[in-house]
Design a protein around this motif. Structure first.
Motif, PDB file in Angstrom:
ATOM      1  N   ILE A 144       0.839  -1.206   0.000  1.00 43.30           N
ATOM      2  CA  ILE A 144       0.000   0.000   0.000  1.00 43.30           C
ATOM      3  C   ILE A 144       0.872   1.253   0.000  1.00 43.30           C
ATOM      4  CG2 ILE A 144      -1.338   1.360   1.689  1.00 43.30           C
ATOM      5  CD1 ILE A 144      -3.274  -0.856   1.834  1.00 43.30           C
ATOM      6  N   TYR A 145       2.036   1.134   0.590  1.00 41.96           N
ATOM      7  CA  TYR A 145       2.955   2.271   0.617  1.00 41.96           C
ATOM      8  C   TYR A 145       3.812   2.321  -0.659  1.00 41.96           C
ATOM      9  CZ  TYR A 145       5.467   5.916   3.115  1.00 41.96           C
ATOM     10  OH  TYR A 145       5.970   7.126   3.512  1.00 41.96           O
ATOM     11  N   ILE A 146       4.301   1.157  -1.041  1.00 41.07           N
ATOM     12  CA  ILE A 146       5.273   1.102  -2.141  1.00 41.07           C
ATOM     13  C   ILE A 146       4.637   1.458  -3.487  1.00 41.07           C
ATOM     14  CG2 ILE A 146       6.693  -0.492  -3.525  1.00 41.07           C
ATOM     15  CD1 ILE A 146       7.346  -1.968  -0.923  1.00 41.07           C
ATOM     16  N   VAL A 147       3.458   0.890  -3.772  1.00 49.52           N
ATOM     17  CA  VAL A 147       2.871   1.074  -5.113  1.00 49.52           C
ATOM     18  C   VAL A 147       2.613   2.552  -5.427  1.00 49.52           C
ATOM     19  CG1 VAL A 147       0.892   0.522  -6.588  1.00 49.52           C
ATOM     20  CG2 VAL A 147       1.963  -1.267  -5.219  1.00 49.52           C
ATOM     21  N   PRO A 148       1.870   3.278  -4.575  1.00 49.63           N
ATOM     22  CA  PRO A 148       1.647   4.694  -4.927  1.00 49.63           C
ATOM     23  C   PRO A 148       2.939   5.505  -4.956  1.00 49.63           C
ATOM     24  CG  PRO A 148       0.286   4.055  -3.038  1.00 49.63           C
ATOM     25  CD  PRO A 148       1.191   2.917  -3.325  1.00 49.63           C
ATOM     26  N   CYS A 149       3.850   5.208  -3.992  1.00 51.18           N
ATOM     27  CA  CYS A 149       5.099   5.996  -3.949  1.00 51.18           C
ATOM     28  C   CYS A 149       5.901   5.805  -5.236  1.00 51.18           C
ATOM     29  CB  CYS A 149       5.956   5.562  -2.764  1.00 51.18           C
ATOM     30  SG  CYS A 149       5.282   6.072  -1.202  1.00 51.18           S
TER      31      CYS A 149
END
Lengths: 309, 333
Positions: free
Chosen positions: B222-227
């Protein structure tokens, strides 16, 4: 002869701007020179063949694969050398060529082996271990060719392969291309402005202008003039000789280089020419059949003044 | 012209090509190889494991505490004071204000409390690394990935090969995701494994926390994909990677500062910050860490989480289409 690439009534619009206008052409084995002034639509035509831009209308296939449905498969059959510098920053020459091999589907190890083999063929020596950003124009051209042929595709599209090369490197590049075509059966399309390159190695010529196909034929047919005239070099009184020719019923005209052009219907030198020479006491030194120069054909095809190399 | 002794001339290649569906992996591996040349990236990757070792000690102390509580009936381990102290210790590492909640959870039987406490520690660990490590890592890697390709006209190199734009995007995404995963997901999973190994009763711990590695993985994604998508989208907007890098840091810093200002103003008006304010979306850090807490079952406001999730998905879609459009544009030129 089998057509490897066939395009039929291709049209391409960018917004309202029509960049390809009802283009129908086929490419056969051998080397084909794709000629045209800037903005003629050559690059767009290449991108259409590669499936990089979608056509607005028309149909086409590359080795039987449909242009619209099999873009990825078509690209695995074509090695493309772009005109612009196109490299991956941070990679050495050999890494770049290996990368191209791997992107085409080779394993990393096989890609490396093949990259070295192809760089040897392209005469890239120890420079292959330097970053490509540091390469000279000539070295970049060689690397661009290497990345195009590393996966051994049956079709090569080379965009301005001799641009920026010194005479020796240019000659080597053209020999390389000719060798790939004649010895390894590659179908090569060369997009270029340099007519001399086309003259030297091409079997076919395709001329485009303003998004339209102007001419597509074998080079030998292109050179053949519409009327089979002859050029004579004579020693003696030229004016007297021309008057005598006219009197004997032979049409002639003098061109800018002081060559006498004899207008014939069948390409054979009429006996009246020899009679006229005897009567006017001139010596005929040479008789050469007239050929259309590629530059003349090109100018006529595109309908404007363009400078050849 | 001299010919090298190993120059065999041109030879036709007879081998078999690999699957066209794995070309993105080639892009990812070559990209990772290029990024690895940076000394700063190597240092960051090394540093990222520091907090994991430190936080691993907390698991040890917690399990010791649980063990002591079961065996020693009288003592500081079982007192409410010690529970509060442990909660405060967690607060120190997490910079969260949930010490009270933690101490309440710890008063429950170990099997019930363990999942919550471990989740809390893992999320705290993620925030420590994500707070600055991911920011710097993506700021160093992502801006150049597409910007440099556009500048060096590498799109013609890539797209004349049998790869698609999606392969290209997935490949580039994987480069960033690899490094970000290395400094977030991997240390946290290692931390979990370390916690299990340091526990006196490892089997009991696994039984009550088996779901945590999966939740942590989802939380990290959830953190990695948008970032990663934001980093790549910014990179695709320019040919100058420094501009993309600057924009990346500004998005995070201004968002974080802006949200805290809004939150403080709200706190001044109402006496406390509004936890379910949609202003949170201006700070991606706060938005994504809330969602992580929700995935780890530390936040229970599902309706609010869904709204934030919708926003994040929308953001990802915008980034995706921006990248696709920008990498297509040079091909039309």
């Amino acid at each position: 002869m089998e057509n490897l690439i066939e395009l039929e009534s291709i049209e391409k619009y960018y917004g309202r701007n029509r960049v390809l206008d009802d283009v129908s052409v086929s490419f056969q084995p051998g080397v084909t020179g794709l000629l045209g002034p800037n903005g003629a639509g050559k690059s767009t035509l290449i991108k259409v063949i590669l499936g990089l831009v979608r056509i607005s209308s028309g149909t086409g296939n590359v080795m039987g694969l449909d242009l619209l449905e099999s873009a990825r498969a078509i690209r695995s059959l074509i090695g493309y050398m772009p005109e612009d510098d196109s490299y991956i920053a941070g990679l050495t020459g050999v890494e770049l060529v290996r990368y191209a091999a791997c992107l085409s589907g080779m394993s990393a190890l096989e890609g490396l082996r093949r990259a070295h083999e192809i760089l040897d063929f392209c005469d890239v020596k120890q420079e292959r271990y330097r970053n490509v950003e540091t390469y000279s124009t000539g070295m970049r051209q060689k690397t661009k060719v290497a990345q195009a042929i590393v996966a051994d595709p049956p079709i090569l599209i080379l965009d301005e392969p001799t641009s920026g090369l010194d005479p020796e490197a240019r000659e080597a590049m053209l020999n390389r291309v000719k060798y790939l075509s004649s010895k390894h059966g590659k179908t090569v399309i060369i997009s270029t402005h340099i007519l001399r390159d086309v003259q030297q190695i091409c079997d076919h010529v395709v001329i485009m202008a303003n998004g339209k196909m102007k001419m597509a034929d074998r080079l030998e047919n292109v050179h053949r003039p519409s009327t089979p005239n002859l050029f004579l070099t004579v020693k003696g009184d030229m004016d007297l000789f021309r008057k005598t020719l006219t009197r004997n019923g032979v049409d002639s005209k003098l061109d800018e280089d002081k060559l006498l052009q004899i207008i014939t219907s069948d390409g054979a030198l009429p006996m009246e020419v020899w009679d006229s020479a005897t009567q006017s006491d001139v010596q005929v030194q040479s008789v050469v059949p007239a050929k259309n120069s590629l530059e003349t054909v090109f100018r006529e095809a595109v309908g404007e003044d363009v400078g050849g190399d | 012209m001299s010919v090298a002794i190993n120059n065999l001339g041109y030879r036709n290649w007879e081998g078999r090509l690999g699957s066209p569906w794995l070309r993105w992996l080639t892009i990812a591996m070559v990209g990772i190889q290029i990024v690895f040349k940076s000394q700063w990236i190597k240092r960051l990757m090394f540093l990222a494991w520091g907090p994991a070792i430190g936080v691993g000690g907390i698991f040890f102390f917690y399990e010791q505490y649980v063990e002591n509580r079961d065996t020693i009936q009288v003592g500081i381990a079982s007192s409410p004071r010690s529970q509060k102290q442990f909660g405060e210790m967690l607060q120190l590492v997490s910079s969260s204000s949930q010490a009270e909640v933690i101490s309440t959870a710890m008063s429950k039987p170990p099997n019930e409390a363990r999942g919550y406490v471990w989740s809390f520690v893992l999320v705290s660990m993620l925030r420590v690394s994500q707070g600055w490590m991911v920011l710097v890592m993506i700021g160093l890697i992502a801006p150049s990935l597409i910007a440099k390709d556009i500048r060096s006209r590498a799109h013609l190199f890539y797209f004349s090969k049998p790869i698609t734009r999606v392969d290209y995007l997935v490949g580039k995404f994987s480069i960033v995701a690899f490094f970000v995963g290395f400094v977030t997901l991997l240390p946290v999973l290692a931390l979990y494994a370390l916690g299990v190994l340091l526990s006196p009763d490892a089997l009991d711990v696994i039984k009550s926390t088996w779901f945590l590695p999966f939740r942590v993985t989802v939380a990290c994604l959830i953190y990695i994909v948008p970032c990663c998508l934001i980093g790549l989208a910014l990179s695709s907007l320019t040919t100058e990677s420094r501009f993309a890098g600057f924009a990346w840091f500004m998005v995070w810093i201004l968002g974080f500062v802006g949200y805290n200002i809004v939150n403080n103003i709200s706190a001044l008006g109402n006496g406390m910050p509004a936890d379910d304010s949609l202003w949170r979306i201006i700070s991606l850090y706060d938005c994504l860490t809330f969602l992580q807490s929700w995935v780890m079952d530390l936040e229970t406001n599902h309706a609010y989480a869904m709204k934030l999730l919708f926003f994040v998905l929308l953001l990802c879609l915008i980034c995706y289409f921006t990248i696709m459009r920008k990498i297509s544009t040079p091909l039309r030129a």
